[in-house]
Design an enzyme around this catalytic site. Structure first.
Site, PDB file in Angstrom:
ATOM      1  N   GLY A 107      28.599 -28.545  36.442  1.00  0.00           N
ATOM      2  CA  GLY A 107      29.553 -29.499  35.888  1.00  0.00           C
ATOM      3  C   GLY A 107      28.850 -30.776  35.473  1.00  0.00           C
ATOM      4  O   GLY A 107      27.716 -31.043  35.903  1.00  0.00           O
ATOM      5  N   CYS A 119      23.950 -25.567  40.310  1.00  0.00           N
ATOM      6  CA  CYS A 119      23.855 -26.925  39.764  1.00  0.00           C
ATOM      7  C   CYS A 119      24.817 -27.869  40.495  1.00  0.00           C
ATOM      8  O   CYS A 119      24.564 -28.251  41.631  1.00  0.00           O
ATOM      9  CB  CYS A 119      24.098 -26.898  38.256  1.00  0.00           C
ATOM     10  N   HIS A 125      20.272 -22.980  36.405  1.00  0.00           N
ATOM     11  CA  HIS A 125      21.337 -22.122  35.891  1.00  0.00           C
ATOM     12  C   HIS A 125      20.818 -20.690  35.751  1.00  0.00           C
ATOM     13  O   HIS A 125      20.199 -20.342  34.732  1.00  0.00           O
ATOM     14  CB  HIS A 125      21.843 -22.634  34.544  1.00  0.00           C
ATOM     15  N   GLU A 144      22.499 -18.125  35.152  1.00  0.00           N
ATOM     16  CA  GLU A 144      23.338 -17.356  34.236  1.00  0.00           C
ATOM     17  C   GLU A 144      22.854 -17.376  32.794  1.00  0.00           C
ATOM     18  O   GLU A 144      23.284 -16.540  31.984  1.00  0.00           O
ATOM     19  CB  GLU A 144      24.791 -17.864  34.297  1.00  0.00           C
ATOM     20  N   SER A 169      35.499 -18.956   7.402  1.00  0.00           N
ATOM     21  CA  SER A 169      34.477 -19.942   7.028  1.00  0.00           C
ATOM     22  C   SER A 169      33.269 -19.304   6.364  1.00  0.00           C
ATOM     23  O   SER A 169      32.444 -19.990   5.779  1.00  0.00           O
ATOM     24  CB  SER A 169      34.016 -20.707   8.277  1.00  0.00           C
ATOM     25  N   GLY A 170      33.137 -17.981   6.496  1.00  0.00           N
ATOM     26  CA  GLY A 170      31.955 -17.302   5.969  1.00  0.00           C
ATOM     27  C   GLY A 170      30.973 -16.923   7.049  1.00  0.00           C
ATOM     28  O   GLY A 170      30.014 -16.188   6.803  1.00  0.00           O
ATOM     29  N   GLY A 171      31.204 -17.408   8.290  1.00  0.00           N
ATOM     30  CA  GLY A 171      30.311 -17.084   9.397  1.00  0.00           C
ATOM     31  C   GLY A 171      30.699 -15.784  10.084  1.00  0.00           C
ATOM     32  O   GLY A 171      31.746 -15.195   9.814  1.00  0.00           O
ATOM     33  N   VAL A 172      29.854 -15.342  11.004  1.00  0.00           N
ATOM     34  CA  VAL A 172      30.062 -14.077  11.706  1.00  0.00           C
ATOM     35  C   VAL A 172      31.403 -14.062  12.440  1.00  0.00           C
ATOM     36  O   VAL A 172      32.158 -13.091  12.367  1.00  0.00           O
ATOM     37  CB  VAL A 172      28.912 -13.828  12.711  1.00  0.00           C
ATOM     38  N   ASP A 173      31.731 -15.133  13.151  1.00  0.00           N
ATOM     39  CA  ASP A 173      32.901 -15.138  14.022  1.00  0.00           C
ATOM     40  C   ASP A 173      34.204 -14.969  13.246  1.00  0.00           C
ATOM     41  O   ASP A 173      35.046 -14.137  13.601  1.00  0.00           O
ATOM     42  CB  ASP A 173      32.941 -16.434  14.833  1.00  0.00           C
ATOM     43  N   SER A 174      34.391 -15.759  12.195  1.00  0.00           N
ATOM     44  CA  SER A 174      35.638 -15.657  11.444  1.00  0.00           C
ATOM     45  C   SER A 174      35.710 -14.332  10.683  1.00  0.00           C
ATOM     46  O   SER A 174      36.792 -13.758  10.521  1.00  0.00           O
ATOM     47  CB  SER A 174      35.802 -16.843  10.482  1.00  0.00           C
ATOM     48  N   LYS A 186      28.473 -14.970  20.976  1.00  0.00           N
ATOM     49  CA  LYS A 186      28.015 -14.488  19.678  1.00  0.00           C
ATOM     50  C   LYS A 186      27.573 -13.024  19.709  1.00  0.00           C
ATOM     51  O   LYS A 186      27.973 -12.231  18.850  1.00  0.00           O
ATOM     52  CB  LYS A 186      26.878 -15.371  19.182  1.00  0.00           C
TER      53      LYS A 186
END
Length: 616
Positions: free
Chosen positions: A60, A87, A175, A177, A229-234, A379
């Site tokens: 945190g 942490c 960290h 993880e 937006s043109g990115g992978v996610d959208s 991602k």
């Protein structure tokens, strides 16, 4: 999601607002063990009713000794199940059980080498005595509680890990993880599977199966108007929604913001049309976006205005097409790093407001008017979903591209409003540090500022340029040491070319804001870098290479400078700068200078943390 928490034994992750809390959940899921995230004020009694087999206390951004710092029900540490602190969780365990936590004399951000001082600890089974760990802290445990022993240390952090075998409580300052903690996944597996003894009965397919049901339940009889937006996610979110709901109920809108890469709009449209997905329209709103950010210097304000303009354009298109807003939900390709960096969970600090998390969007989310099918994913998981949907490599494997596009890769300054001034104490500290540690390396603080993430909090500070050293490993160590030691520096760049013994890094004499002309300069430079990455095959080794236009001249002309930011990462929560062979880089640098548009070429040698992927 339809997850039977009450009957399936699982790991409880207590969230204190870390940038990486959901990464812990993902790592545990990947082991075949169910995990669930709980707020910091969850009681031991509540967890006792939910078949919890182990507890992980997350990191945190706060200090445990602050009056407003989040605490836990102390009974969590005596409830009979193993506990692992990470942490902030590590420091909280120390404080609650009688140890001492103090501000660190030296901060640690990014890579560190931990020496395991108790190799017999079950937490470190099958882990080498020395291992790379990823740090992000300013405080430290100065004294361990009674019945605890130190089981791991670094040069700058004596209590890197501690344990009480009798209480079955373990904790670590780093960290485990994140991908860049080399043996971190093994340590988490040791805790979850061996110390807690949880069975591997959970399958990732359960999440994929529940995803489609979640979409149908949320959307109901309504339709979805999807912003792309043109990115992978959208792109993946649009394909997923179209598959689940049908193309007649999902309308995609690709907004040409004027911030797109060369050929971006055409490439995305052709890829979808090739799959028979014609439920996609394009609108040119570049004038509206340029007007929205006209004269804006601050990156946070720039991001917020871009996010609002997306909504304004969406509303205009809905009206033009006669689509009533009450029957259409807004679809977005939001992924979890967008949420956590925007301060989207309790106690999380805002690193940068993503365009899909401006205030108007958050109000719509609260009203149930937004569908974000990928909001719990990272991602590389989004890419896996895209492949399951049959999307072509051109859409799934492309380098990520942020929603605000090139707008956040063109830095703005106003030299008349002290936005370029370097604080005297920062200059003094940097000069003293280099005189002692790196006397053979030349350095200069650049007259711009960039966004960073240190100790789970946002920084906005000056980058430092260095030259006179070319060994990547030495530059990596230099970068880490500089950002850990010099408080006014959050990023280090390597000067790839300079013909001057004492090069000049000067701000322009006039205000530089976001204009079509500057965007066209960056588009030209970005296209050269992108083409070179594909020609050399580097695009398969490098997960992303942002190209940034910075208003830094050589003092003789108005030409600006360019920053190359090649990184390696899986989830974009942490990242390591890519070390491209200088022989391969030389032709690229030559081509960039040949355009006549570039004063200097910088190479970002900052890991994440302390530097974010993007500069703004």
């Amino acid at each position: 999601m339809r997850i039977f928490y009450s009957i399936m034994q699982h790991i409880a992750i207590v969230d204190f607002g870390s940038q990486y809390t959901h990464v812990i959940a993902r790592i545990v899921r990947a082991m075949g063990v169910l995990s669930r995230i709980y707020p910091h004020d969850v009681t031991a009694h509540t967890l006792a009713t939910l078949n919890v087999g182990g507890i992980i206390l997350s990191g945190g951004p706060q200090s445990v000794y602050e009056s407003t710092a989040p605490k836990i029900d102390p009974n969590l540490l005596t409830c009979g199940v193993p506990v692992l602190g990470i942490c902030y969780g590590h420091q909280l365990i120390a404080q609650l059980l009688g140890g001492e936590v103090v501000p660190g004399e030296v901060r640690e951000y990014g890579k560190a080498i931990m020496t395991i001082t108790d190799p017999s600890s079950p937490l470190f089974a099958d882990v080498p005595r020395e291992t790379v760990v990823w740090m992000s802290h300013g405080d430290r445990v100065a004294r361990v509680p009674e019945d605890f022993t130190v089981i791991g240390s670094t040069v700058d952090c004596a209590v890197t890990a501690m344990a009480s075998a009798t209480r079955k409580i373990y904790s670590m300052q780093f960290h485990p993880e994140v991908d860049h903690s080399r043996d971190g996944a093994r340590m988490l597996e040791n805790f979850v599977v061996h110390i807690c003894g949880l069975p591997r009965t959970w399958k990732i397919a359960n999440i994929i199966d529940d995803l489609e049901e979640k979409i149908r339940t949320q959307v109901g009889a309504k339709n979805v108007f999807m912003l792309i937006s043109g990115g992978v996610d959208s792109n993946v979110a649009f394909a997923l929604l179209s598959k689940v709901l049908g193309t007649d109920r999902v309308q995609g809108l690709l907004i040409d913001t004027g911030f797109m890469r060369a050929g971006e709009v055409r490439s995305v449209v052709e890829s979808f049309h090739a799959r028979g997905m014609t439920n996609l329209t394009v609108t040119d709103a570049s004038e509206a976006f340029l007007k929205a950010v006209d004269g804006v210097i601050a990156p946070e304000e720039k991001r917020k205005r871009i996010g609002q303009t997306f909504l304004d354009v969406k509303d205009a298109v809905l009206a033009e097409q006669g689509l009533h807003p009450t029957t259409w939900l807004l679809g977005q390709g939001t992924i979890y790093p967008d949420i956590i960096e925007s301060g989207g969970t309790p106690h999380a600090a805002t690193i940068k407001t993503h365009h899909n998390r401006v205030d108007a969007i958050k109000e719509m989310i609260s009203a149930g008017l937004v569908v974000e099918p990928l909001a719990d994913f990272y991602k590389h998981e989004v890419r896996e979903i895209g492949r399951l949907l049959g999307l072509p490599d051109a859409l799934v494997d492309r380098h990520p591209f942020p929603g605000p596009g090139l707008a956040i890769r063109v830095l703005n300054i106003d030299p008349h409003k002290n936005t370029t001034d370097v604080p005297h104490e920062t200059q003094r500290d940097v000069d003293a540090f280099f005189a002692q540690a790196y006397p053979h390396v030349q350095h200069a603080i650049l007259p711009v500022r960039s966004v960073g993430v240190q100790g789970d909090s946002r920084t906005y500070a000056h980058p430092l340029a260095v030259w006179g050293e070319t060994d990547w490993q030495k530059l990596d160590a230099l970068s880490v040491a500089t950002t850990n030691t010099c408080y006014g520096i959050n990023r280090v760049v390597h000067v790839l070319t300079t013909d001057d013994a004492t090069p000049v890094f000067a701000p322009p004499r006039t205000q530089h804001t976001l204009t079509r002309e500057r965007l066209d300069v960056l588009r030209t430079l970005d296209a050269i870098v992108t083409q070179y990455m594909h020609t050399t095959g580097l695009h398969r080794e490098i997960l992303q290479c942002p190209v940034v236009l910075v208003p830094i001249t050589d003092g003789r002309s108005d030409r600006e400078s360019v920053v190359l930011r090649p990184i390696w990462t899986r989830d974009f929560m942490t990242a390591e700068f890519s070390k491209i062979n200088h022989t391969i880089l030389t032709p690229l640098v030559r081509d960039l200078h040949a355009t006549g548009l570039v004063a200097h070429v910088f190479y970002d040698i900052t890991n994440k943390p302390p530097g974010t992927t993007e500069w703004e």
